[in-house]
Design a protein around this motif. Structure first.
Motif, PDB file in Angstrom:
ATOM      1  N   ILE A 214       0.820  -1.216   0.000  1.00 43.77           N
ATOM      2  CA  ILE A 214       0.000   0.000   0.000  1.00 43.77           C
ATOM      3  C   ILE A 214       0.852   1.264   0.000  1.00 43.77           C
ATOM      4  N   ARG A 215       2.201   1.131   0.250  1.00 44.36           N
ATOM      5  CA  ARG A 215       3.002   2.330   0.503  1.00 44.36           C
ATOM      6  C   ARG A 215       3.920   2.658  -0.660  1.00 44.36           C
ATOM      7  N   PHE A 216       3.889   3.913  -1.048  1.00 47.27           N
ATOM      8  CA  PHE A 216       4.767   4.438  -2.088  1.00 47.27           C
ATOM      9  C   PHE A 216       5.681   5.482  -1.436  1.00 47.27           C
ATOM     10  N   VAL A 217       6.962   5.470  -1.795  1.00 46.87           N
ATOM     11  CA  VAL A 217       7.924   6.385  -1.179  1.00 46.87           C
ATOM     12  C   VAL A 217       8.778   7.030  -2.263  1.00 46.87           C
ATOM     13  N   GLY A 218       9.004   8.320  -2.134  1.00 47.84           N
ATOM     14  CA  GLY A 218       9.858   9.032  -3.080  1.00 47.84           C
ATOM     15  C   GLY A 218       9.909  10.506  -2.758  1.00 47.84           C
ATOM     16  N   PHE A 219      10.527  11.273  -3.651  1.00 46.77           N
ATOM     17  CA  PHE A 219      10.624  12.723  -3.467  1.00 46.77           C
ATOM     18  C   PHE A 219       9.474  13.414  -4.211  1.00 46.77           C
ATOM     19  N   LEU A 220       8.877  14.372  -3.551  1.00 48.18           N
ATOM     20  CA  LEU A 220       7.719  15.052  -4.144  1.00 48.18           C
ATOM     21  C   LEU A 220       8.084  15.841  -5.397  1.00 48.18           C
ATOM     22  N   ASP A 221       9.341  16.306  -5.508  1.00 48.79           N
ATOM     23  CA  ASP A 221       9.730  17.102  -6.672  1.00 48.79           C
ATOM     24  C   ASP A 221      10.193  16.243  -7.843  1.00 48.79           C
ATOM     25  N   ASP A 222      10.215  14.957  -7.678  1.00 47.37           N
ATOM     26  CA  ASP A 222      10.602  14.038  -8.743  1.00 47.37           C
ATOM     27  C   ASP A 222       9.353  13.694  -9.551  1.00 47.37           C
ATOM     28  N   VAL A 223       9.221  14.286 -10.737  1.00 46.07           N
ATOM     29  CA  VAL A 223       7.981  14.133 -11.511  1.00 46.07           C
ATOM     30  C   VAL A 223       7.747  12.698 -11.946  1.00 46.07           C
ATOM     31  N   ASN A 224       8.795  11.890 -11.929  1.00 45.25           N
ATOM     32  CA  ASN A 224       8.631  10.485 -12.306  1.00 45.25           C
ATOM     33  C   ASN A 224       8.336   9.583 -11.119  1.00 45.25           C
ATOM     34  N   SER A 225       8.327  10.156  -9.906  1.00 43.62           N
ATOM     35  CA  SER A 225       8.066   9.337  -8.723  1.00 43.62           C
ATOM     36  C   SER A 225       6.571   9.053  -8.591  1.00 43.62           C
ATOM     37  N   GLN A 226       6.291   7.936  -7.955  1.00 43.12           N
ATOM     38  CA  GLN A 226       4.893   7.566  -7.728  1.00 43.12           C
ATOM     39  C   GLN A 226       4.201   8.581  -6.821  1.00 43.12           C
ATOM     40  N   VAL A 227       4.929   9.073  -5.806  1.00 42.16           N
ATOM     41  CA  VAL A 227       4.297  10.012  -4.874  1.00 42.16           C
ATOM     42  C   VAL A 227       3.939  11.323  -5.574  1.00 42.16           C
ATOM     43  N   HIS A 228       4.811  11.786  -6.470  1.00 42.12           N
ATOM     44  CA  HIS A 228       4.503  13.026  -7.205  1.00 42.12           C
ATOM     45  C   HIS A 228       3.255  12.842  -8.061  1.00 42.12           C
ATOM     46  N   GLN A 229       3.186  11.719  -8.757  1.00 45.04           N
ATOM     47  CA  GLN A 229       2.048  11.503  -9.654  1.00 45.04           C
ATOM     48  C   GLN A 229       0.744  11.362  -8.878  1.00 45.04           C
ATOM     49  N   LEU A 230       0.780  10.667  -7.744  1.00 39.56           N
ATOM     50  CA  LEU A 230      -0.452  10.468  -6.973  1.00 39.56           C
ATOM     51  C   LEU A 230      -0.897  11.744  -6.268  1.00 39.56           C
ATOM     52  N   VAL A 231       0.076  12.543  -5.804  1.00 41.09           N
ATOM     53  CA  VAL A 231      -0.260  13.759  -5.054  1.00 41.09           C
ATOM     54  C   VAL A 231      -0.552  14.917  -6.001  1.00 41.09           C
ATOM     55  N   HIS A 232       0.343  15.155  -6.965  1.00 42.32           N
ATOM     56  CA  HIS A 232       0.247  16.371  -7.783  1.00 42.32           C
ATOM     57  C   HIS A 232      -0.395  16.160  -9.152  1.00 42.32           C
ATOM     58  N   LYS A 233      -0.112  15.028  -9.811  1.00 41.36           N
ATOM     59  CA  LYS A 233      -0.674  14.821 -11.150  1.00 41.36           C
ATOM     60  C   LYS A 233      -2.142  14.402 -11.082  1.00 41.36           C
ATOM     61  N   TYR A 234      -2.408  13.322 -10.346  1.00 45.34           N
ATOM     62  CA  TYR A 234      -3.785  12.820 -10.292  1.00 45.34           C
ATOM     63  C   TYR A 234      -4.583  13.394  -9.122  1.00 45.34           C
ATOM     64  N   LYS A 235      -3.885  13.924  -8.125  1.00 49.78           N
ATOM     65  CA  LYS A 235      -4.531  14.553  -6.954  1.00 49.78           C
ATOM     66  C   LYS A 235      -5.505  13.600  -6.258  1.00 49.78           C
ATOM     67  N   VAL A 236      -5.077  12.340  -6.138  1.00 48.75           N
ATOM     68  CA  VAL A 236      -5.908  11.350  -5.441  1.00 48.75           C
ATOM     69  C   VAL A 236      -5.332  10.992  -4.067  1.00 48.75           C
ATOM     70  N   ALA A 237      -4.147  11.515  -3.737  1.00 52.91           N
ATOM     71  CA  ALA A 237      -3.525  11.267  -2.444  1.00 52.91           C
ATOM     72  C   ALA A 237      -3.602  12.551  -1.614  1.00 52.91           C
ATOM     73  N   LEU A 238      -4.163  12.424  -0.405  1.00 55.93           N
ATOM     74  CA  LEU A 238      -4.463  13.604   0.407  1.00 55.93           C
ATOM     75  C   LEU A 238      -3.831  13.481   1.794  1.00 55.93           C
ATOM     76  N   PRO A 239      -3.422  14.617   2.389  1.00 54.58           N
ATOM     77  CA  PRO A 239      -2.851  14.578   3.740  1.00 54.58           C
ATOM     78  C   PRO A 239      -3.932  14.390   4.803  1.00 54.58           C
ATOM     79  N   LEU A 240      -3.532  13.827   5.933  1.00 52.84           N
ATOM     80  CA  LEU A 240      -4.446  13.595   7.052  1.00 52.84           C
ATOM     81  C   LEU A 240      -4.575  14.867   7.888  1.00 52.84           C
ATOM     82  N   ARG A 241      -5.799  15.274   8.155  1.00 47.99           N
ATOM     83  CA  ARG A 241      -6.103  16.445   8.976  1.00 47.99           C
ATOM     84  C   ARG A 241      -5.255  17.657   8.584  1.00 47.99           C
ATOM     85  N   ALA A 242      -5.330  18.008   7.305  1.00 46.42           N
ATOM     86  CA  ALA A 242      -4.598  19.176   6.820  1.00 46.42           C
ATOM     87  C   ALA A 242      -5.055  20.454   7.504  1.00 46.42           C
TER      88      ALA A 242
END
Length: 361
Positions: A214-242
């Motif tokens: 279930i866990r993806f790990v990487g740098f947010l500024d790396d456009v090829n990282s899974q975390v960048h794509q899920l957070v910034h490209k597809y916007k389906v990953a959200l922070p808890l109690r922002a």
């Protein structure tokens, strides 16, 4: 801001609550020397009281104006529970299995309880929690000793144990209550994002051992990282109690699928949503609605066409498709990986000036 920011994304649709991540972290970091009650990684059942008990009601974080909010320091015995063990060796002598202390509370005390009326509309889901390695950490702002800092190289939040005096203001300031007091050392300790592994290009132990992938790990500024794509490209990953104002860097794919609800006659209520939307909005904000819409749309697309880049990304067929880390990056940065450079912490509106560090050190 730190130079780069490590992040983790957890897909709640794939978490089965097996606690393998909890054990991986526990055996690696917190099974001794005053850390026995600590769970730097734990998996909670939501809705539930969590660990420590009712952590979402214990304050900390920042208000909309950026002011640090008061928080409560949980009581170790009442809110975490005293760890206990059993007399397994005595069983061979015919004695009854008994705990060495009377259990009163502990992690997952209310596991799998959930809420609702079984079987009509009851529900629960699992939510793993670690330190969020926030961009604006409440723990850091609360520390009068400048003992907590973010690494400039990757944004990991750490405690300088030489400076920590165990005042515990950091625990009150953290809205997630993921900083712990070590009564044996009189210091506070917390998740370190397994940075010794990260620097070798390896994921944290909790992510490496996750059987649900279930866990993806990487740098947010790396456009090829899974975390960048899920957070910034597809916007389906959200922070808890922002809404707590700390800008967490651990993100969650919200749960989207659940059985339908039933009416009093046992009939399926078509179009019903077993997991209340208001509960998901409480955890992930109103953005959760857009994220769920995107996820369901991509599921339908995959079902109809057999193709969906987002679904392929979330399936994570192998470990290499979950982690994008680069040990060469750390080698290039040299040996001063602990440099806590961050402009905001030098001149933040409501953060005391860090006297010990200067920019560029």
């Amino acid at each position: 801001m730190s130079k780069r920011q490590l992040a983790m994304v957890m897909d709640l649709n794939k978490c089965i609550g097996c606690q393998t991540c909890t054990v991986a972290c526990k055996t690696q970091w917190t099974n001794r020397n005053g850390r026995e009650y600590m769970y730097w990684n734990n998996v909670e059942t939501y809705p539930g009281t969590g660990y420590p008990k009712n952590w979402m009601e214990l304050g900390g974080g920042f208000d909309a104006a950026g002011d640090l909010q008061d928080g409560i320091i949980p009581n170790i015995e009442a809110d975490y529970g005293v760890p206990w063990d059993y007399n397994f060796d005595a069983l061979a002598d015919g004695k009854q299995l008994t705990p060495n202390v009377e259990p009163t509370w502990g992690p997952n005390w209310d596991e799998d309880e959930g809420a609702g009326d079984f079987p009509n509309d009851n529900y629960f889901f699992y939510i793993p929690r670690i330190c969020n390695h926030c961009t604006n950490p409440g723990c850091l702002s609360s520390c009068p000793r400048d003992a907590i800092f973010k690494r400039d190289i990757d944004g990991v939040v750490l405690v300088d144990l030489d400076r920590c005096q165990g005042y515990r203001y950091c625990i009150a300031g953290c809205p997630y209550k993921k900083v712990y007091f070590n009564p044996k050392l009189s210091k506070t300790e917390k998740c370190i994002f397994c940075f010794p592994r990260i620097e070798q290009g390896l994921p944290p132990a909790c992510a490496q051992q996750c059987v649900g992938r279930i866990r993806f790990v990487g740098f947010l500024d790396d456009v090829n990282s899974q975390v960048h794509q899920l957070v910034h490209k597809y916007k389906v990953a959200l922070p808890l109690r922002a809404d707590r104002g700390t800008s967490p860097n651990v993100y969650y794919i919200p749960p989207t699928e659940a059985p339908p609800k039933f009416d009093a006659e046992g009939n399926v209520i078509e179009g019903s949503n077993r997991i209340p939307t208001e509960e998901l909005e409480k955890l992930f904000g109103s953005e959760v609605n857009g994220a769920i819409k995107t996820l369901k749309s991509e599921m339908a697309k995959r079902k109809e066409t057999g193709k969906s880049e987002l679904m392929d990304l979330l399936i994570a067929y192998s470990h290499s498709e979950m982690f994008r880390l680069d040990n060469n990056y750390y080698k290039k940065e040299g040996t001063n990986k602990l440099a806590p450079v961050d402009n905001r912490y030098l001149s933040g509106k409501h953060t005391q000036r860090i006297s010990r560090f200067s920019r560029g050190n």
